[in-house]
Enzyme design. Structure first.
Site, PDB file in Angstrom:
ATOM      1  N   GLN A 221       0.829  -1.062   0.288  1.00 38.82           N
ATOM      2  CA  GLN A 221       0.134  -0.083  -0.056  1.00 38.82           C
ATOM      3  C   GLN A 221       0.755   1.339  -0.138  1.00 38.82           C
ATOM      4  O   GLN A 221       0.288   2.404   0.023  1.00 38.82           O
ATOM      5  CB  GLN A 221      -1.110  -0.004   1.272  1.00 38.82           C
ATOM      6  CG  GLN A 221      -1.901  -1.019   1.096  1.00 38.82           C
ATOM      7  CD  GLN A 221      -3.096  -1.006  -0.046  1.00 38.82           C
ATOM      8  OE1 GLN A 221      -3.259   0.085  -0.357  1.00 38.82           O
ATOM      9  NE2 GLN A 221      -3.906  -2.324  -0.070  1.00 38.82           N
ATOM     10  N   LYS A 244      -2.164  -3.467  -7.808  1.00 42.15           N
ATOM     11  CA  LYS A 244      -2.541  -2.384  -7.221  1.00 42.15           C
ATOM     12  C   LYS A 244      -1.843  -1.056  -7.338  1.00 42.15           C
ATOM     13  O   LYS A 244      -1.991  -0.071  -6.809  1.00 42.15           O
ATOM     14  CB  LYS A 244      -2.076  -2.526  -5.508  1.00 42.15           C
ATOM     15  CG  LYS A 244      -2.909  -3.789  -5.073  1.00 42.15           C
ATOM     16  CD  LYS A 244      -2.654  -3.656  -3.424  1.00 42.15           C
ATOM     17  CE  LYS A 244      -2.971  -4.895  -2.597  1.00 42.15           C
ATOM     18  NZ  LYS A 244      -4.346  -5.223  -2.450  1.00 42.15           N
TER      19      LYS A 244
END
Ligand code: PLP
Ligand code: PLP
Lengths: 429, 156, 429, 156
Positions: A221, A244
């Site tokens: 992340q 992602k």
């Protein structure tokens, strides 16, 4: 190479959105799609889709295995992608292993450690056994928790963990009691996928170094959302996933310090990772090949290479600043609704763009359903961080997560959608 | 999907609470969201005398469990099985199954939920617990309600 | 769904080739590409590229993790692909696990077996230890050899193997001495990627069943090229790779008998494969999810689904018959050249479309280079079957491998190219 | 890429055969094709007195090893290192490096090979063995010829 923007001029979101075909679709009877689930997986720009297709229509071949022209071109494309991705995180190509996702990368390290027990005396430095400890945190994604539970189960080592404060920060008050001479591995997330919390990597690395423990950073992340230089962080290993960060699914990256990758035993074995194979036994290639068994996710690596080019061209600083703005607006907007409680830090220091919350009297599934009906895609549930939710006393939460293609109007739709859910379930005040 | 009937059951659940005595108890969790239910069954011979339960979950899972108690209490295990099968068929039908109100009563309100695959598990959570609790009470429930391939929860 | 051709009418290769954009390119100064390396990786038709792109431009989301419309659509696409691929090999969806390639599938089984040692008493049936044996063959691809060497290293079990005859067939003369009560696993290839040899699955499975050993079939070279019904073969496990059957790279399949998958401990761990996660320990979802940790190769599974639709529409029987014709022509053409020696069976019974050969006096690399200069892409080296080459007394070989998009003219170019290599190196007779 | 010079060395290799005595020996294999070479070095002080070798391999690897003997026998280890570095640079230059004939002599013929990445390893196989054999003779060869990241063979 695309020109790099290191300034922090605001993003032209409308122009960026035009690169993402899926963002112009509608959902649920014609509602414009408001995609706030990039923390789960991001969408892909034309540039990435085109790069992969171009590769497949011109140069597709098995890499590192052929001598014909297609094989050469494919190998070059694959290795050039590795070099581009390495540069993106400040590493050298030989320190990057392609995996199918970040989860495989963490498992790779965990299995290499347990494999070292039977891989010969020179692997002793990697071996864990009863009395040794692995330290994680209570805010980990299951991907950075279960593999360590399993490693402990295989080796007899003990799992310990940092707690989380009520504010959603790591509780480091017992750092020196947790990370000790017994600690062999300290694995932690750079940025929580639920809380947005950015953890103090330096503090943890320093302590781990002092006791000689390996550090494993879950950068899933962080790498997509802000400039990250992995060698500068000083961690031994780090992982992130292509899907992602505007790249394809089916490709992830394990970063490992060269010296460690060179010393470690392999994990998956088979073609392309060998040095010498006899029926009686085999020896293995140097890294990164040693850790890339079988025909790899070739076009996906190429696509991820195109994704980091795209991100670099936009500018990671600008993306981080943009998400900061959106996060601030979301925290303010949601925070102003009575009965809505954000879990995770509400101050913006060391905090990324995942905003999770609960709505009193309305289950997250129901909030999500109402939002979905309005075209807003959020994630509901425990977001693969079940122990964290248990710690915070909620069974589940609603998560909105942002990326470069979101703008303030998306936040507005989210906030008014949450109010709508309250009205619908009769809990609006 | 949020039929009035569903919201009514959600706000005023029938038969809620854990009661003694009971013959079988089951704890089920939905691994994707953490929702859980503990459900007890009390039998009198073949007849289901009481179903009591407690748990946390969304409107769909709570309402479906409430409807469940209406549908099975006072019936035989065999009847309950047929009802469960009909409900499971409805939920897995993607909106293409025409529900039989004679069999499913308030359960027909869940027809719309079947169009949202991610919510089907919510609607079935209580039923999984019911099936398991009856099993634990010593009666094997056949039917397609919770075959191995559809096992969705955890038992403890 | 596309109409299925089960007849054996000859393929319209020109029409098929029009579906494969890469086949119209030229190499090495304008030579038309003659792609004879499908055994390494196949090319992809527009239909597969389009299916993947369509998915990415309309329904991309994290599967099995979201409740919004995109997540539903993505999950449906992913599971529909699983169902289509399962049907293609005669299995049910719950018996198919998506992996990154076939290599991972074999490693999955090997690691699940060693993990069973610490996974609780009910896993005892899967446990190997000193005195137990794993049996493979000397013709295995490294992918079906090295993971078993490593399993033996981890557990103390012993690796044994079937030899290969001079004709390139499995030497089963000592079947009963090799596969005994000590044998826990028998792993073998369905079709050799070097020799083309198709092995007698039934004989091996019967013997393995008799002694209670698990069977693992490497179906990488059979599933793409002929109709294969895995449950009918009676094997316990089988693997194949998407990229060898017109599908994307980065996706492979492990087939496992339901009862075994349900009983086995997990391999990779993390998100989406759990049932209940606590810091103290976790339990796991039923198969296939138990073996699919992390965000999977979503669009790649969808692409592979489109590939099996394409193959089914063409007809696997017809593809097999077509390759039979090409193999026959290649064996005849190469066999007629003095100084060229085919390794592997020269009769066509139980033989698929990989033709490997050596040219007296010209190293395979040099043969390959001359062919490459003529636009012909073949594989040179040991093709990840080093022990097999050692057994046959050659350090390396040249391999031509065929697929539905090749035709007899490709064989002609190959054969005349080999003569050209002989002339160039002065060994033509 | 098949220059006349390469084919000549391939057909009539210089210095082939394993000879005694020697100070260092290395066995190298190219893992992608199984080609191998065993190479011995005999030193007289700093001077390379003899290089003898045996192996199996393609025209490029065989010819490159033959050229190697011409380039290093009679030179000092330091000179040989500079030559090796120049050859490695040429081979890894993708055809963009202009070879210096004064340094590389017949080695310039390999300039074309550099355009075929899969064959570069072939051309370097003998040089890897040479570097390793000198190391084993007790002299550490610096240079960029066989750093960790370019290690391509196996030593036994
Ligand atoms: C017979 C055989 N087994 C296994 C493999 C490994 O497949 P992958 O590299 O896709 O994992 C291959 C192809 O490389 C093969 O031909
Ligand atoms: C913090 C974090 N770690 C690990 C993962 C696992 O990534 P993947 O599923 O791509 O392996 C995710 C995403 O799911 C994540 O958000």
């Amino acid at each position: 190479m695309t020109a790099v923007r290191s300034d922090t001029a605001p993003l032209d979101v409308a122009a960026l959105r035009a690169d993402f075909p899926i963002l112009s679709r509608t959902v649920r009877d014609g509602k414009p799609l408001v995609y706030l689930d990039s923390g789960a997986t991001s969408q892909r720009p034309r540039q990435v889709l085109d790069a992969e297709r171009r590769f497949l229509e011109t140069s597709n071949a098995a890499v590192h295995r052929g001598a014909h022209q297609l094989a050469e071109e494919a190998t070059d494309a694959y290795e050039n992608a590795r070099a581009a991705i390495a540069e993106f995180v400040g590493a050298i190509p030989g320190e990057l292993v392609f995996t199918k996702n970040a989860t495989e990368g963490i498992n790779l390290v965990a299995y290499a450690l347990s494999n070292s027990a039977t891989a010969g005396p020179e692997m002793a430095r990697f071996t864990l056994s009863a009395g040794d400890e692995v330290v994680v945190t209570e805010m980990e994604h299951h991907a950075n928790l279960v593999p360590w539970q399993q490693l402990c189960q295989r080796t007899g080592a003990t799992l310990r963990w940092f707690g989380v404060t009520d504010e959603g920060r790591l509780d480091l008050s017992n750092l020196d009691e947790l990370v000790t001479e017994r600690t062999k591995v300290v694995a932690f997330t750079h940025q929580s996928n639920v809380l947005g919390t950015v953890n103090p990597v330096r503090t943890l690395v320093e302590r781990a170094n002092r006791v000689g423990a390996l550090t494993v950073l879950d950068a899933c992340q962080s790498v997509p959302h802000a400039p990250v230089n992995l060698p500068a962080l000083g961690v031994d290993f780090a992982v992130f996933s292509g899907h992602k960060m505007l790249g394809p699914s089916g490709v992830g990256v394990l970063y490992g310090r060269r010296e460690l990758l060179e010393a470690m035993p392999p994990f998956l074995t088979g073609g392309s990772m060998i040095e010498l194979v006899r029926m009686e036994g085999s020896t293995f290639a140097p890294p990164p090949q040693r850790f890339e068994a079988g025909v790899p996710m070739t076009s996906q690596a190429v696509g991820l290479g195109a994704a980091v080019d795209y991100l670099t061209a936009v500018g990671m600083d600008r993306i981080a600043a943009h998400e900061h703005t959106l996060t601030e607006a979301a925290l303010a907007g949601l925070g102003a609704i009575p009965g809505v409680r954000v879990i995770g830090p509400t101050d913006l220091a060391d905090r990324g763009g995942a905003v999770s919350f609960v709505v009193d009297g309305v289950h997250p599934h129901d909030v999500g359903q109402v939002l979905d009906g309005l075209g807003v895609a959020v994630r509901v549930g425990h977001h693969c961080a079940w122990p964290l939710h248990r710690r915070l006393g909620v069974p589940a939460s609603v998560r909105a997560s942002f990326y470069l293609y979101n703008d303030l109007s998306d936040v507005d739709v989210l906030v008014s959608g949450v109010r709508e859910a309250q009205r619908f379930f009769g809990v609006a005040s | 999907m949020y039929q009035e009937i569903i919201l009514d059951h959600y706000k005023n659940p029938h038969g809620r609470g854990l009661r003694e005595p009971y013959d079988g108890e089951s704890f089920q969790v939905n691994p994707t969201c953490g929702d859980e239910v503990t459900l007890r069954v009390r039998l009198a011979g073949e007849t289901i005398e009481d179903v009591s339960y407690e748990g946390q979950g969304c409107s769909i899972s709570q309402a479906a469990t409430s409807v469940l108690t209406d549908l099975v209490v006072g019936r035989t295990v065999g009847e309950a099985t047929r009802t469960m099968d009909a409900f499971v068929e409805l939920m897995q039908g993607r909106g293409a199954v025409e529900p039989d109100e004679d069999v499913l009563e308030d359960g027909v309100a869940f027809a719309g939920v079947a169009k949202y695959p991610a919510r089907v598990k919510c609607a079935l959570l209580g039923w999984m617990a019911f099936k398991d609790a009856v099993n634990r009470a010593g009666i094997s429930l056949p039917g397609n309600g919770a075959s191995g391939s559809e096992r969705q929860g955890v038992q403890s």
